[in-house]
Design an enzyme around this catalytic site. Structure first.
Site, PDB file in Angstrom:
ATOM      1  N   LYS A  96      35.302  54.255  54.635  1.00  0.00           N
ATOM      2  CA  LYS A  96      35.536  55.151  53.493  1.00  0.00           C
ATOM      3  C   LYS A  96      36.771  56.005  53.797  1.00  0.00           C
ATOM      4  O   LYS A  96      36.818  56.721  54.803  1.00  0.00           O
ATOM      5  CB  LYS A  96      34.315  56.047  53.341  1.00  0.00           C
ATOM      6  CG  LYS A  96      33.984  56.437  51.932  1.00  0.00           C
ATOM      7  CD  LYS A  96      32.625  57.117  51.988  1.00  0.00           C
ATOM      8  CE  LYS A  96      32.249  57.717  50.692  1.00  0.00           C
ATOM      9  NZ  LYS A  96      31.147  58.647  50.872  1.00  0.00           N
TER      10      LYS A  96
HETATM   11  C1  E4P Z   1      29.460  59.217  48.048  1.00  0.00           C
HETATM   12  O1  E4P Z   1      30.140  58.300  48.398  1.00  0.00           O
HETATM   13  C2  E4P Z   1      29.981  60.595  47.912  1.00  0.00           C
HETATM   14  O2  E4P Z   1      30.454  61.073  49.144  1.00  0.00           O
HETATM   15  C3  E4P Z   1      28.891  61.484  47.364  1.00  0.00           C
HETATM   16  O3  E4P Z   1      28.310  60.831  46.240  1.00  0.00           O
HETATM   17  C4  E4P Z   1      29.390  62.869  46.982  1.00  0.00           C
HETATM   18  O4  E4P Z   1      28.356  63.547  46.325  1.00  0.00           O
HETATM   19  P1  E4P Z   1      28.379  65.128  46.076  1.00  0.00           P
HETATM   20  O5  E4P Z   1      29.430  65.434  45.058  1.00  0.00           O
HETATM   21  O6  E4P Z   1      26.998  65.436  45.568  1.00  0.00           O
HETATM   22  O7  E4P Z   1      28.663  65.778  47.404  1.00  0.00           O
END
Ligand code: E4P
Length: 227
Positions: free
Chosen positions: A84
């Site tokens: 990621k």
């Molecule tokens: C997933 O890949 C993201 O990091 C996550 O959904 C972020 O979510 P949040 O906005 O609730 O922190």
């Protein structure tokens, strides 16, 4: 539509895997921070042992070489790791170079269709628009998902739209209708998708009626045995 669990909590992952509906997992530094007693590598290896679907591991370096070093390290942990990488100028370069090395990436922190388009062109396997964080600032997060999904299909890019930052079950229905290939959701939202007050009430009612019917049948059997 594929559904990923947005967590680093091993028990939550085991639970949804047992339901037979888990297609992958996304983690990030915040979610890892909620776990206790294991290193990030150990958490990732444990998750990859539960699901064979893509498991996202997020880099924290801000320079290209640092992102590549972290990404190559994660990719060696298991075959189903997806690295990621945040949307940025250095992130795009890292995505492009990891792609050249055969390492799959998930471009995270996407807030516009243009950012997603750039990530697709750089070669990201997954594009993660954050709907909840856009909704939080009084804008329409799902618009980004709809636009990006249409662009990806129109130009036949080899990337999938992964709706992230999900806050409630309605986000999942809307992401599915918007053509998102995948959504990643917290455990609580998975549970909210399962339950409906009329379903839960119906289960209780059927059980009560079954027990009443069994008791009546037993009474009739006893009465006929006495006669
Ligand atoms: C997933 O890949 C993201 O990091 C996550 O959904 C972020 O979510 P949040 O906005 O609730 O922190």
């Amino acid at each position: 539509m594929k559904l990923f669990l947005d967590t680093a909590d091993i028990e939550e992952i085991r639970t949804v895997h047992r339901w037979g509906v888990l297609d992958g997992v996304t983690t990030n530094p915040t979610l890892f921070g909620k776990t206790k007693g294991m290193t990030y590598d150990e958490v990732l290896q444990e998750i990859c042992g539960i699901t064979s679907g893509p498991v996202s591991a997020e880099v924290v370096a801000e320079d290209v070489e640092g992102m590549l070093t972290e990404g190559r390290h994660f990719a060696k942990l298991a075959d189903n790791i997806v690295v990621k990488v945040p949307m940025s100028e250095t992130g795009l370069e890292a995505i492009s170079r990891l792609k050249a090395e055969g390492i799959r990436t998930n471009c995270t922190l996407v807030f516009t269709a243009n950012q997603g388009l750039l990530a697709a062109k750089a070669g990201a396997s997954l594009l993660s628009p954050f709907v909840g964080r856009v909704d939080d600032i009084n804008e329409e997060g799902m618009t980004v998902v709809r636009e990006l999904a249409e662009i990806i299909r129109f130009y036949e890019y080899d990337s999938e739209v992964l709706t992230a930052s999900v806050r409630h079950p309605r986000h999942i229905t809307e992401a599915a209708l918007a053509g998102s290939h995948i959504a990643t959701l917290p455990f609580k939202v998975f549970q909210q998708m399962v339950h409906h007050p009329l379903t839960d009430k119906g289960i209780v009612q059927f059980k009560r009626d079954w027990e009443a019917a069994r008791a009546a049948a037993d009474e009739r059997a006893k009465a006929s045995a006495r006669a």
